[in-house]
Write an enzyme that holds these catalytic residues in place. Structure first.
Site, PDB file in Angstrom:
ATOM      1  N   GLU A 123       0.834  -1.190   0.000  1.00 55.64           N
ATOM      2  CA  GLU A 123       0.000   0.000   0.000  1.00 55.64           C
ATOM      3  C   GLU A 123       0.877   1.251   0.000  1.00 55.64           C
ATOM      4  OE1 GLU A 123      -4.207  -1.288   1.958  1.00 55.64           O
ATOM      5  OE2 GLU A 123      -2.676  -0.641   3.388  1.00 55.64           O
ATOM      6  N   CYS A 136       3.631   8.595   1.253  1.00 56.07           N
ATOM      7  CA  CYS A 136       4.125   7.591   2.198  1.00 56.07           C
ATOM      8  C   CYS A 136       4.388   6.306   1.422  1.00 56.07           C
ATOM      9  CB  CYS A 136       3.105   7.369   3.308  1.00 56.07           C
ATOM     10  SG  CYS A 136       3.648   6.217   4.586  1.00 56.07           S
ATOM     11  N   CYS A 143       6.233  -6.997   7.359  1.00 55.80           N
ATOM     12  CA  CYS A 143       7.265  -6.454   8.229  1.00 55.80           C
ATOM     13  C   CYS A 143       7.704  -7.532   9.214  1.00 55.80           C
ATOM     14  CB  CYS A 143       6.735  -5.234   8.983  1.00 55.80           C
ATOM     15  SG  CYS A 143       7.997  -4.303   9.877  1.00 55.80           S
ATOM     16  N   CYS A 147       5.686  -4.600  15.788  1.00 53.96           N
ATOM     17  CA  CYS A 147       5.347  -3.541  16.752  1.00 53.96           C
ATOM     18  C   CYS A 147       3.872  -3.680  17.103  1.00 53.96           C
ATOM     19  CB  CYS A 147       5.636  -2.165  16.161  1.00 53.96           C
ATOM     20  SG  CYS A 147       7.394  -1.910  15.777  1.00 53.96           S
ATOM     21  N   CYS A 150       1.022  -1.339  15.672  1.00 55.70           N
ATOM     22  CA  CYS A 150       1.030  -1.120  14.223  1.00 55.70           C
ATOM     23  C   CYS A 150       0.335  -2.264  13.495  1.00 55.70           C
ATOM     24  CB  CYS A 150       2.476  -0.984  13.742  1.00 55.70           C
ATOM     25  SG  CYS A 150       2.644  -0.730  11.961  1.00 55.70           S
ATOM     26  N   GLY A 201       6.921  -1.946   6.196  1.00 57.32           N
ATOM     27  CA  GLY A 201       8.271  -2.466   6.265  1.00 57.32           C
ATOM     28  C   GLY A 201       9.250  -1.577   7.012  1.00 57.32           C
ATOM     29  N   GLU A 202      10.419  -2.126   7.268  1.00 57.83           N
ATOM     30  CA  GLU A 202      11.539  -1.426   7.912  1.00 57.83           C
ATOM     31  C   GLU A 202      12.579  -1.114   6.840  1.00 57.83           C
ATOM     32  OE1 GLU A 202      14.305   0.356   9.443  1.00 57.83           O
ATOM     33  OE2 GLU A 202      12.825  -0.102  11.008  1.00 57.83           O
ATOM     34  N   SER A 233      12.209   6.597   7.938  1.00 61.36           N
ATOM     35  CA  SER A 233      11.820   6.267   9.304  1.00 61.36           C
ATOM     36  C   SER A 233      12.270   4.859   9.658  1.00 61.36           C
ATOM     37  CB  SER A 233      10.298   6.376   9.464  1.00 61.36           C
ATOM     38  OG  SER A 233       9.900   5.986  10.764  1.00 61.36           O
ATOM     39  N   SER A 255      11.175   5.895  15.181  1.00 61.00           N
ATOM     40  CA  SER A 255       9.934   5.463  15.829  1.00 61.00           C
ATOM     41  C   SER A 255      10.252   5.128  17.286  1.00 61.00           C
ATOM     42  CB  SER A 255       9.352   4.234  15.111  1.00 61.00           C
ATOM     43  OG  SER A 255       8.902   4.575  13.814  1.00 61.00           O
ATOM     44  N   LEU A 256      10.135   6.121  18.144  1.00 59.39           N
ATOM     45  CA  LEU A 256      10.553   5.961  19.537  1.00 59.39           C
ATOM     46  C   LEU A 256       9.427   5.385  20.399  1.00 59.39           C
ATOM     47  CD1 LEU A 256      12.893   6.378  21.503  1.00 59.39           C
ATOM     48  CD2 LEU A 256      11.994   8.676  21.954  1.00 59.39           C
ATOM     49  N   HIS A 257       8.373   6.157  20.608  1.00 55.79           N
ATOM     50  CA  HIS A 257       7.112   5.697  21.202  1.00 55.79           C
ATOM     51  C   HIS A 257       7.144   5.352  22.684  1.00 55.79           C
ATOM     52  CE1 HIS A 257       5.889   5.732  17.094  1.00 55.79           C
ATOM     53  NE2 HIS A 257       6.600   4.668  16.768  1.00 55.79           N
ATOM     54  N   ASN A 332      -4.037   5.512  15.805  1.00 59.70           N
ATOM     55  CA  ASN A 332      -5.082   5.213  14.826  1.00 59.70           C
ATOM     56  C   ASN A 332      -5.507   3.756  14.983  1.00 59.70           C
ATOM     57  OD1 ASN A 332      -5.026   7.788  13.304  1.00 59.70           O
ATOM     58  ND2 ASN A 332      -2.932   7.168  12.837  1.00 59.70           N
ATOM     59  N   CYS A 375      -1.460   6.606   9.812  1.00 63.58           N
ATOM     60  CA  CYS A 375      -0.211   6.061  10.323  1.00 63.58           C
ATOM     61  C   CYS A 375      -0.474   4.813  11.151  1.00 63.58           C
ATOM     62  CB  CYS A 375       0.481   7.125  11.178  1.00 63.58           C
ATOM     63  SG  CYS A 375       2.061   6.610  11.840  1.00 63.58           S
TER      64      CYS A 375
END
Length: 398
Positions: A123, A136, A143, A147, A150, A201-202, A233, A255-257, A332, A375
């Site tokens: 996507e 994006c 992935c 996470c 996500c 993905g990373e 990212s 991507s800390l979070h 989200n 996101c």
């Protein structure tokens, strides 16, 4: 016929829904040197390679052609030779969705490598805002990182994208938005002003292909998007961060979070391998880091998990000395998600504290929620299967 179909037809391709199988090697996404190598393999004389590669490059990335017959700077015989040898068609568009807020999402099908068998899907999302438009882009099908906040993380990794498949997402978006010179759009203003490698993905686990794709996208004689307008990212692949700064040179987002290892281990399991201290040390050593090239730290707001004022205080302490911006992202939701978004009043308190500490901390406005394009919501319906299994299923259906 839709406007998107017309945009493709004007550059000489079939409708996206009828994209042909990739039987020939592709040229989209090749660096200039690799493009010259490919043309050499087709029999072009050594002394013509640089010039011919420049002409093909111009046709692909300035004009958006999908058929060699449109590249009239080449002789008719050479156009036929290249058309027989190489593929420059688009990825297949499975669906296109438009949100009430103007966000657009494309589900794209990749080649499977097996005749008659549909390939995996990714996507891509375009987010229009006042004065800018952000695309994006995905780097993998699925992935590996799982996470827990996500949606993409619930889909197992199928494979890395090629550089051509990464660049192809940009070309499809430019088709849809009418950003090529031969489009009917009157304005000369760019609609895609920024690219974020924040899709599926990373990116740092597909380093070489991401590097080559961004080299193509930022080339001044093609799509020509400055690397200061491209953000990569990562969830924190520490050994690759310095290499990304040296070899790619785009903007960096982390991507800390979470502000402690216990919480981040749950949200971003990669933290067990590369804990917060190691991650932030890598950020401090990021090549080119300055107030003009700040690192963006992404922080999804999860109710009762990471949204207290104590968390905000610790976040400020952790980032001391790092030129940084903090993106606060309201969570989200997606089907089956185990978290809730923080209350808006709490998000504002968190943002106010971080702002007063001297960090820009915009709260990202959720976009495209109604089409699952926000996101953390991206996920294709691909299931990892052996090619032979997919082939047998396709044969059975036929």
């Amino acid at each position: 016929m839709t406007a998107l179909d017309i945009a493709h037809d004007k550059r000489g391709a079939a409708s996206p829904a009828a994209a042909p199988a990739r039987a020939k090697p592709g040229l989209v996404g090749l660096t200039r040197q690799k493009l010259m190598d490919a043309l050499k393999s087709a029999g072009l004389p050594e002394k013509q390679l640089r010039m011919r590669a420049g002409q093909v490059w111009n046709g692909l990335y300035k004009s958006g052609f999908t058929d060699f017959s449109r590249m009239t700077t080449l002789s008719k015989d050479l156009r036929e030779t290249l058309g027989n040898a190489f593929d420059i068609s688009r990825l297949e568009i499975v669906t296109e969705q438009k949100s009430v807020d103007g966000t657009r999402k494309w589900l794209l099908r990749l080649p499977s490598g097996v005749p008659g068998v549909p390939g995996p899907e990714i996507e891509t999302v375009y987010i229009p805002e006042e004065g800018r438009g952000t695309l994006c882009v995905s780097s993998q099908v699925g992935c590996t990182l799982t996470c827990t906040f996500c949606h993409t993380g619930t889909q197992k990794l199928v494979r890395n994208l090629t550089a051509g498949e990464i660049v192809g997402q940009v070309l499809i978006a430019r088709d849809a938005l009418g950003e090529w010179p031969d489009s009917n759009r009157n304005s000369d203003d760019r609609l895609i002003t920024n690219i974020v490698m924040m899709g599926m993905g990373e990116p740092l686990y597909n380093f070489d292909n991401v590097r080559d794709a961004l080299d193509v996208i930022s080339d001044g004689e093609g799509i020509s998007l400055s690397k200061r307008r491209i953000t990569l990212s990562t969830s924190g692949v520490v050994p690759m961060i310095e290499k990304a700064g040296a070899d790619i040179g785009c903007m960096l987002a982390i991507s800390l979070h979470a502000v402690n290892d216990e919480t981040r281990n749950k949200l971003v399991p990669l933290n067990k391998k590369y804990p917060i201290r190691e991650l932030l040390d890598a950020c401090r050593n990021y090549p080119g880091l300055s107030n003009a090239r700040r690192i963006t730290f992404e922080y999804v707001m999860l109710k009762g998990v990471n949204d207290s004022i104590e968390d905000a205080k610790e976040l400020v302490r952790l980032l001391k000395g790092i030129p940084a911006k903090i993106n606060l992202i309201p969570f989200n939701p997606w089907p089956g998600s185990p978290y809730e978004c923080s209350d808006w009043a709490q998000i504002e308190k968190f943002a106010d504290f971080v702002n007063r500490a001297g960090y820009a901390s915009p709260v990202r406005t959720p976009r495209g929620r109604d089409i699952m394009a926000a996101c953390g919501q991206l996920k294709s319906e691909t299931v990892k299967k052996r090619a032979s299994e997919r082939f047998r299923e396709a044969q059975a259906e036929a």
